[in-house]
Design a protein around this motif. Structure first.
Motif, short mmCIF file in Angstrom:
data_model
loop_
_atom_site.label_atom_id
_atom_site.label_comp_id
_atom_site.label_asym_id
_atom_site.label_seq_id
_atom_site.Cartn_x
_atom_site.Cartn_y
_atom_site.Cartn_z
N GLY A 194 16.94 -10.13 -16.22
CA GLY A 194 16.74 -9.66 -17.10
C GLY A 194 16.13 -8.41 -17.05
O GLY A 194 15.87 -7.71 -15.69
N THR A 195 16.26 -6.94 -17.41
CA THR A 195 15.97 -5.88 -16.82
C THR A 195 15.62 -4.57 -18.61
O THR A 195 16.45 -4.96 -19.06
N PRO A 196 14.68 -4.06 -18.33
CA PRO A 196 14.63 -2.82 -19.43
C PRO A 196 16.50 -1.91 -19.43
O PRO A 196 16.89 -1.98 -18.13
N VAL A 197 17.19 -1.70 -20.67
CA VAL A 197 17.97 -0.67 -20.36
C VAL A 197 18.27 0.54 -21.51
O VAL A 197 17.50 0.47 -22.73
N ALA A 198 18.65 1.14 -21.30
CA ALA A 198 18.28 2.83 -22.11
C ALA A 198 19.40 3.36 -23.22
O ALA A 198 19.35 3.29 -24.52
N SER A 199 20.80 1.89 -22.91
CA SER A 199 22.34 2.08 -23.24
C SER A 199 22.48 0.79 -23.20
O SER A 199 22.36 0.15 -21.60
#
Length: 210
Positions: free
Chosen positions: A27-32
């Protein structure tokens, strides 16, 4: 901008084993959406020999972009369960990939749905869930005679202080919650009897409770 939203702290992973099949949740945070796609592609390259690399991501303030991929698993048994976990946990701007190495035992449709959902939960646990809260940078410039009182009151009211710069005067960069920024400015103005020079800066996200 959202005043508050839940997302992932960092890129992370965690592995579980279900009936001899390895499921590795990433899992990872993404901005787009571009970042989400790049993350999925990276995990696929990392696990080229895996049986499947199933994925889902949610991007946008109102979850405008939602995509899921079964990557060869029976339709609806992998990508959708991952997506549902993201949505049920209220996460925004995240991407999850669950990599599977087949262990020789068939799981059936119900078993696959549960396994990929568990893999998504494992990914979230590995990356860590956080709540981002929107704050407003407010630079408070005061004479040294006011600094002690200002510092004490900021501490007593548990306001965030981002930075303090000492020159011929003292500039304290504070981070009140965005919704309370105007009230904060009014309070500082009253506290310093109008002697502070106050400049409103950018809106920034900070992790709740930290």
């Amino acid at each position: 901008m959202l005043h508050k939203y839940k997302t992932l702290r960092r890129e992370g992973d965690q592995e579980i084993v279900i009936r001899k099949s390895r499921f590795i949740g990433y899992g990872t945070p993404v901005a787009s959406e571009e970042e989400a796609i790049a993350f999925v592609d990276k995990i696929k390259k990392l696990h080229k020999q895996a049986t499947h690399n199933c994925s889902a991501y949610v991007v946008g303030e109102r979850d405008e972009i939602q995509k899921a991929s079964d990557d060869g698993e029976p339709s609806g048994t992998a990508g959708k369960p991952i997506l549902e976990v993201i949505k049920n946990q209220g996460l925004k701007n995240v991407a999850i990939v669950v990599t599977r190495y087949f262990g020789g035992i068939m799981l059936g449709a119900g078993g696959l749905i549960r396994a990929y959902a568990d893999g998504a939960v494992a990914a979230i646990e590995g990356a860590g869930a956080i709540v981002n809260v929107l704050h407003r940078e407010v630079a408070v410039d005061v004479d040294y005679t006011w600094y002690g009182k200002l510092e004490n009151e900021l501490h007593a009211r548990e306001y965030r202080v981002e930075n303090t710069e000492f020159t011929d005067r003292v500039t304290v960069t504070c981070l009140p919650v965005e919704a309370e920024a105007d009230a904060f400015i009014a309070w500082v103005t009253d506290l310093t009897q109008g002697q502070a020079v106050i400049v409103k800066g950018e809106a920034v996200y900070r992790i709740e409770g930290e």
